[in-house]
Design an enzyme around this catalytic site. Structure first.
Site, mmCIF file in Angstrom:
data_model
loop_
_atom_site.group_PDB
_atom_site.id
_atom_site.type_symbol
_atom_site.label_atom_id
_atom_site.label_comp_id
_atom_site.label_asym_id
_atom_site.label_seq_id
_atom_site.Cartn_x
_atom_site.Cartn_y
_atom_site.Cartn_z
ATOM 1 N N GLU A 33 -3.857 -6.253 -5.915
ATOM 2 C CA GLU A 33 -3.070 -6.034 -4.595
ATOM 3 C C GLU A 33 -2.423 -7.238 -4.415
ATOM 4 O OE1 GLU A 33 -5.511 -4.139 -1.976
ATOM 5 O OE2 GLU A 33 -5.704 -2.275 -3.411
ATOM 6 N N ARG B 45 -8.711 -3.916 -10.532
ATOM 7 C CA ARG B 45 -9.024 -3.536 -8.925
ATOM 8 C C ARG B 45 -10.206 -4.163 -8.641
ATOM 9 N NH1 ARG B 45 -8.596 0.952 -4.991
ATOM 10 N NH2 ARG B 45 -10.811 1.291 -4.051
ATOM 11 N N HIS C 134 -4.512 -5.421 2.577
ATOM 12 C CA HIS C 134 -4.682 -4.488 1.356
ATOM 13 C C HIS C 134 -3.054 -4.006 0.767
ATOM 14 C CE1 HIS C 134 -9.092 -3.715 0.732
ATOM 15 N NE2 HIS C 134 -9.058 -4.104 1.906
ATOM 16 N N GLU D 35 -2.472 -1.753 5.140
ATOM 17 C CA GLU D 35 -1.915 -1.623 3.874
ATOM 18 C C GLU D 35 -0.530 -1.789 3.851
ATOM 19 O OE1 GLU D 35 -3.634 -0.403 1.124
ATOM 20 O OE2 GLU D 35 -5.673 0.219 1.954
#
Length: 418
Positions: free
Chosen positions: A185, A237, A306, A381
């Site tokens: 991310e 991830r 995120h 996010e």
């Protein structure tokens, strides 16, 4: 010297092999009813499918990456149940190679300039980020300090930066921000750097946010995973500590010891959502735990960045029930969403993690709220770019500037309330 080191690092990284993702497809899937949404939820438990986004709302499409050998069966299954889908990317590998080349070129341009070690025209490596923190501490010694909070599994320095107004007062309330728990991310790391840039280098415009609060920021929680996404597997991830000879890493955001492993986390060590062999099995999550607990009583706002999905999420992540003080957190999150909507038109969805997305226990936001007793705990996010996790370098500036609008509004609300 710092820039020379970063240049050597960059040039050495060009030669490193990368998982190619050739032929990988990205699908957007539109569900029309609860049955179809439940079908996707069941498919998401298949480790062969990488669901980038799986919102609870029927109005929002889900997005999934499927490798070549699984595509025929995947499409056949969707067709069998008449589920509507489209192909967002026919070959992810092609776009990732182009993006890698573009990012390297942008970093080289920045390294040749006379400015700081980082810019907002490229995604920077961990060493460059740490160098930037050290530059700020040297440039603003009365207001900025940098600490090595600990080391990652692969022995990289994990640094925090503390930004104050320089009045010398101790014991102030604290806003704690982190990013990069999930390695792929990248825009989250950039978002944290932009907050640091605004507070440290644009102090005059943001002094009100530092009057009664200090900020502690950890821009790269998971440096091993982050470096691995630059040198090997872009969509990695997890952390990088070996679990078995074949499986590496733990989902750090399933590894916190608050309802650990109860829901939304895998016991399979190769899974992207592997919860870890024990709670706090990872040095990175142990470090973050200790930082949060060390701010007991002073920590008022925990914000973890995120991507992706345009969400402002709060506890609980392990249950659909809401904490008794949820309205206080919701008020802060709504302030951020409203500020962004007013400034750019971008819409953020606000709500508890479980009710907006899905149940997932062991997250840092639940831990910060439930154990470390931060009264406001929010997961932000950021927007999607490219196929989701891979915004282009040309998108960075607009994304992080927009993110700062929301963070500034939320922080202002917190300083008013506490």
């Amino acid at each position: 010297m710092l820039k020379l080191f970063a240049l050597v690092l960059l040039l050495s990284g060009v030669a490193l092999a990368a998982d190619h993702y050739d032929g990988y497809k990205i699908y957007d899937i539109n569900t029309r009813n609860a049955f179809e949404k439940q079908l996707l939820l069941r498919l998401s438990s298949n480790e062969e499918y990488d669901f980038f986004d799986l919102p609870r709302s029927l109005d929002a499409p889900s997005r999934v990456m499927v490798k070549p050998g699984d595509q025929e069966g995947f499409e056949h299954l969707l067709a069998k149940y008449n589920v509507d889908f489209s192909v967002l990317s026919e070959d992810l590998g092609v776009s990732l190679r182009q993006e890698r080349e573009d990012n390297q070129n942008q970093r080289l341009m920045n390294l040749r300039s006379a400015g700081r070690s980082i810019s907002f025209t490229a995604f920077h490596r961990h060493a460059e980020i740490n160098a930037y923190l050290d530059e700020l501490a040297a440039a603003y010694p009365s207001r900025v300090s940098v600490q090595v909070a600990g080391k990652s599994y692969e022995k990289r320095d994990i640094k925090t930066i503390t930004i104050t107004n320089g009045d010398g007062k101790t014991g102030k309330n604290v806003i704690f921000l982190d990013a990069g728990i999930h390695a792929r991310e990248w825009i989250a790391h950039a978002g944290a750097l932009y907050v640091i840039h605004q507070l440290a280098e644009n102090y005059a415009a943001n002094a009100n946010l530092l009057k009664n609060f200090d900020w502690v920021i950890l821009p790269v929680v998971n440096p091993d995973g982050y470096e691995y996404t630059h040198t090997s597997t872009r969509m990695w991830r997890k952390t990088r500590k070996p679990i078995t000879s074949a499986c590496y890493g733990t989902d750090a955001n399933r590894n916190f010891d608050f309802h650990w492993g109860e829901v939304g986390a895998s016991s399979y060590s190769c899974s992207d959502t592997f919860k870890g062999e024990t709670a706090f099995s990872e040095p990175e999550t142990q470090l973050l735990r200790d930082l949060l607990l060390g701010l007991s009583g002073r920590g008022k706002f925990y914000l973890t960045l995120h991507s992706y999905g345009n969400y402002l999420l709060y506890p609980w992540g392990y249950t659909s029930a809401l904490p008794s003080s949820w309205r206080d957190i919701d008020e802060v999150a709504q302030a951020g969403a409203a500020a962004i909507k007013s400034a750019t038109g971008t819409k953020y969805t606000v709500g508890s993690s479980t009710n907006v997305l899905y149940a997932a226990a062991g997250g840092s936001d639940d831990y910060a709220f439930g154990v470390a007793k931060f009264p406001v705990s929010i997961t932000m996010e950021l927007p999607a770019g490219g196929t989701g996790f891979n915004p282009s370098t040309s998108q960075i500036q607009s994304f992080v500037a927009e993110t700062w609008v929301g963070i500034k509004a939320m922080a202002q609300k917190v300083t008013e309330k506490y």
